[in-house]
Design an enzyme around this catalytic site. Structure first.
Site, short mmCIF file in Angstrom:
data_model
loop_
_atom_site.label_atom_id
_atom_site.label_comp_id
_atom_site.label_asym_id
_atom_site.label_seq_id
_atom_site.Cartn_x
_atom_site.Cartn_y
_atom_site.Cartn_z
N ASP A 72 17.19 -65.78 18.72
CA ASP A 72 18.19 -66.56 17.98
C ASP A 72 17.69 -67.99 17.86
OD1 ASP A 72 20.76 -67.62 16.94
OD2 ASP A 72 21.51 -65.65 17.51
N HIS A 88 21.29 -50.18 8.19
CA HIS A 88 22.65 -50.72 8.20
C HIS A 88 23.44 -50.08 9.34
CE1 HIS A 88 26.76 -51.07 5.96
NE2 HIS A 88 26.61 -52.02 6.83
P1 NAD Z 1 27.05 -63.16 13.49
O1 NAD Z 1 27.44 -64.40 12.81
O2 NAD Z 1 27.87 -62.65 14.61
O3 NAD Z 1 25.57 -63.31 14.06
C1 NAD Z 1 24.52 -63.85 13.35
C2 NAD Z 1 23.56 -64.44 14.36
O4 NAD Z 1 22.38 -64.84 13.69
C3 NAD Z 1 24.10 -65.70 15.08
O5 NAD Z 1 23.96 -65.54 16.47
C4 NAD Z 1 23.21 -66.80 14.55
O6 NAD Z 1 23.00 -67.82 15.51
C5 NAD Z 1 21.96 -66.05 14.24
N1 NAD Z 1 21.11 -66.76 13.29
C6 NAD Z 1 21.48 -67.44 12.19
N2 NAD Z 1 20.39 -67.96 11.58
C7 NAD Z 1 19.33 -67.60 12.32
C8 NAD Z 1 17.94 -67.83 12.21
N3 NAD Z 1 17.44 -68.56 11.23
N4 NAD Z 1 17.14 -67.32 13.14
C9 NAD Z 1 17.63 -66.58 14.16
N5 NAD Z 1 18.94 -66.33 14.31
C10 NAD Z 1 19.78 -66.83 13.41
O7 NAD Z 1 26.89 -62.08 12.35
P2 NAD Z 1 26.93 -60.49 12.46
O8 NAD Z 1 28.30 -60.03 12.24
O9 NAD Z 1 26.20 -60.08 13.67
O10 NAD Z 1 26.10 -60.06 11.17
C11 NAD Z 1 24.71 -60.17 11.10
C12 NAD Z 1 24.19 -59.38 9.92
O11 NAD Z 1 24.64 -58.03 10.04
C13 NAD Z 1 24.69 -59.86 8.58
O12 NAD Z 1 23.68 -59.67 7.64
C14 NAD Z 1 25.85 -58.93 8.29
O13 NAD Z 1 26.11 -58.79 6.93
C15 NAD Z 1 25.34 -57.65 8.88
N6 NAD Z 1 26.37 -56.67 9.26
C16 NAD Z 1 27.53 -57.06 9.85
C17 NAD Z 1 28.46 -56.12 10.21
C18 NAD Z 1 29.74 -56.52 10.89
O14 NAD Z 1 30.66 -55.70 10.98
N7 NAD Z 1 29.84 -57.72 11.40
C19 NAD Z 1 28.21 -54.76 9.98
C20 NAD Z 1 27.00 -54.39 9.40
C21 NAD Z 1 26.09 -55.36 9.05
#
Ligand code: NAD
Length: 707
Positions: free
Chosen positions: A340, A447
């Protein structure tokens, strides 16, 4: 099939050993062999005792589902079941002692056969399970299980096994009285033999002894009456009457226990036939057994690509998804490098896994050393150099193209040439994201669903340039972490999000039409969905729906079509009621309390004086998801009915009794489904219009499945 041996002491040993199969199962052939052996040992005066066992690691795995799925006529099935009952009755009433020596699992029909013996001794085998899981496939135990089990262990103990298909370990089965003894593995046959030799008087089943009383009381016992009352209410609450099997099981027990044993078996046979021929059972067997089994065996994996073993996987972004992905990866014994932007954020992701294992250790479900080993597999870092050596990197950073492109480039700079790069994006087309990659053929979508450790599905998205080798290797990862893949082609919303959205938006459209919110939610639950469409909108947040819609509009330009119901989500956002995460949406979420529909909804969306019938709403909610799935198939987004069904059940909670969105069309009948869509399109709009592919299927007399 069933080997026979008679020793000097007059003990006949019948050993199940079906050729060419890893497991013994009950089907036409094996049952014929069983009946012949039963006739032989019961008639032969030289046989003093009967010992049944298995030459395979398990006793018998259950009934042959291919046979049950193909059964389509009541009378032959009923006759076949009565023949089984007659034979098991002959075995248990022949006057000779019958002992079952169980080296491993005895499940379904296997346990039913074992219960027709007078003595059951099992090997102390950690892998062995004992249970009647028929209900999980829409069936009921048809070999006397609904009658022998409650007579053996009482109604209260029998209900969870019959209604939930709960499987017991040997020690638990012993405690309940389902087994008589558990002995060191390898000595079970000797123990059964010794028991047989020790029998001097005629041996009878408890229910064949005069004056037999059901343990814990029969159905007229006030305590047992109460159990039935509660169980019936709970069943209704859990299933909304959508599953015939558990209701039939309850009827079998209730009606069966007030009659003599032989009549009770006929009662069971009738309910069994009703279950086997029900569309619900066919749907559940097809999707949950056959299609799921094929998906798990990677039926869609391109052949001729060597198996990819995984030793290290990089995960970019340690948020909600990244943390879950790191946990399942480490659980599979694969080193997970969790990266991260700050060390603190990466550690937070690792502590998520720590919390999950701590909970399991506290509940006695995981040994401390296993928990420690799992956590030791997760490396929390901010340093891209740590990704070196990863066979796969999964990106789960913010849903932002520029950030995703940046982390793709940085990761690829340290990865080996053949590493696969996967994105966990939920909305951004994979082909577009692959533009940031120096090797788009090795770029793919993986996904995951939230929460990752509980949701077993991964939607594998093939971009325009993704190679077949990349697909094969990505599927090897899915299998390595013990999850189920469906393979889809790149398209907006992929398969699952696109179809899932139709359920949500249909609910919002109903609200705009003036349907009472409670009625909409009730229709969702009655349709078998885990939550109503309004509650679901709150879960994903109206804000996210609006955001995705805005993005779609800007990406598609003139081709954009406004989804029905989006205005409702926009209205909620404008009121600051963005969803559950903010404590208010369609519902109010009191801290620590139960959610309740927001009373202000009526003012925003006036309720019409005339309300539609519940079943018309149910039909809309079910049909819209199925017609969208059919469209996805027509467009090649999802290519097999199998993946469409498995994806809908595992991915967004389409109820198993329907078999999934495509099985719903299949069991309705394609022609009838098309007619229903046309009628709904005339009333509610083009979104219900069936794709031409369905009309072509009707013209050609085709259906989705041959079985
Ligand atoms: P989240 O906001 O909980 O986590 C994202 C993480 O990425 C954070 O910890 C952030 O600090 C980190 N991050 C941001 N920029 C970064 C970088 N440049 N380098 C390294 N780390 C970085 O989001 P999430 O819910 O975990 O979603 C993440 C991805 O998964 C998204 O693309 C989302 O669309 C996808 N997704 C989400 C879900 C859901 O239900 N939340 C389901 C399927 C897919």
């Amino acid at each position: 099939m069933i080997d026979y041996q008679l020793d000097d002491a007059g003990i006949a040993t019948l050993t199940w050993n079906m050729p060419g199969r890893s497991q013994n199962v009950l089907n036409g052939d094996s049952l014929s062999a069983l009946y012949a052996r039963i006739a032989q040992v019961t008639a032969d005066p030289a046989v003093k005792g009967i010992l049944m066992t298995s030459a395979k690691p398990d006793f018998i795995a259950g009934g042959d589902l291919e046979w049950l799925l193909a059964a389509n006529q009541a009378q032959p099935l009923f006759d076949a079941i009565l023949t089984l009952h007659r034979n098991l009755r002959l075995l248990e009433t022949c006057g000779k002692p019958v002992a079952m020596a169980l080296p491993g699992s005895a499940l379904g029909g296997g346990l039913e056969l074992a219960m027709a013996g007078h003595y059951r001794v099992a090997a102390d085998n950690a892998k062995a399970r004992f249970g009647l899981p028929e209900v999980t496939l829409g069936l009921l135990p048809g070999g006397g299980g609904t009658q022998r089990l409650p007579r053996l262990i009482g109604v209260m103990n029998a209900l969870p096994l019959l209604l939930e298909g709960k499987k017991l370990k040997a020690a638990e089965a012993l405690k309940l009285g389902l087994l008589h003894a558990v002995v060191a593995a390898g000595t079970e046959v000797a123990a059964a033999h010794a028991w047989l030799l020790a029998q001097t008087a005629t041996v009878r089943q408890p229910w064949d002894v005069k004056g037999f009383k059901i343990p814990g009381g029969g159905v007229s016992n006030p305590g047992v009456q109460q159990i039935f009352m509660v169980a019936n209410a709970k069943l209704r609450e859990r299933t909304y009457g959508n599953y015939p099997a558990p209701a039939n099981i309850m009827s079998c027990i209730y009606e069966g226990l007030i009659t003599d044993f032989d009549t009770s078996l006929k009662t069971e046979a009738r309910y069994f036939v009703n279950c086997v021929l029900s569309p619900e059972a066919k749907n559940m067997i097809r999707t949950l057994f056959f299609s799921l089994g094929e998906a798990n065996k990677l039926a869609a994996r391109p052949k001729d690509v060597p198996l990819q073993k995984y030793t290290q996987v990089g995960i970019l972004g340690a948020g909600m998804m990244g943390a879950g992905i790191a946990y399942v990866t480490a659980k599979a014994g694969i080193r997970a490098v969790l990266l991260d932007t700050s060390q603190e954020a990466a550690e937070r992701g690792r502590s998520y896994a720590q919390k999950l294992v701590d909970k399991q250790v506290a509940r006695g479900r995981m040994a401390q050393d296993k928990a420690d080993a799992l956590i030791a597999c997760i490396v929390a870092t901010t340093d891209y150099a740590q990704l070196a050596g990863s066979e796969l990197v999964i990106e789960a950073v913010f849903e932002d193209r520029a950030i995703k492109a940046d982390v793709t480039r940085r990761a690829e700079a340290v990865l080996g040439n053949d590493a696969v790069f996967a994105s966990n994006t939920s909305t951004l087309p994979i082909t577009g994201l692959a533009q940031a990659s120096g090797r788009p053929a090795q770029f793919i979508g993986l996904h995951f669903f939230s929460p990752v450790e509980k949701m077993p599905l991964i939607e594998v998205i093939v971009g325009q340039q993704t190679s077949q080798a990349t697909l094969a290797r990505a599927l090897d990862f899915v299998k390595a972490v013990g999850m189920t893949p469906i393979v889809v082609n790149d398209a907006r919303g992929f398969y699952t999000s696109r179809c899932f959205a139709t359920y949500v938006f249909e609910g919002l459209a109903m609200l705009a039409e003036g349907v009472a919110p409670a009625l909409i939610e009730g229709a969702g639950l009655q349709a078998g969905m885990p939550v109503g469409p309004l509650a679901l909108t709150d879960e994903v947040s109206a804000e996210l729906c609006v955001k995705i819609d805005r993005q779609t509009q800007s990406d598609l330009g003139a081709a954009y079509q406004k989804p029905v119901g989006i205005a409702v989500a926009q209205q909620l956002v404008s009121l600051g009621r963005i969803g559950k995460k903010s404590g208010k949406g369609f519902y109010d979420y009191a801290e620590g309390g139960k959610k309740a529909l927001w009373p202000g909804l009526a003012e925003q969306f006036p309720v019409a004086a005339q309300q539609p019938a519940l079943d018309t709403l149910v039909q809309r909610l079910v049909t819209i998801q199925s017609v969208e799935s059919a469209r996805c198939m027509a467009e090649g987004v999802v290519t097999t009915a199998r993946d469409a069904d498995v994806g809908s059940v595992l991915g967004w909670g389409v109820p198993p009794f329907s078999g999934g969105t495509i099985s719903h069309i299949h069991s309705t009948g394609v022609a009838k489904f098309v007619a229903q869509c046309d009628a709904l399109a005339a009333l509610h709009g083009e979104r219900f219009k069936p794709p031409q592919s369905l009309r072509d299927m009707v013209a050609r007399g085709e259906s989705f499945y041959t079985r």
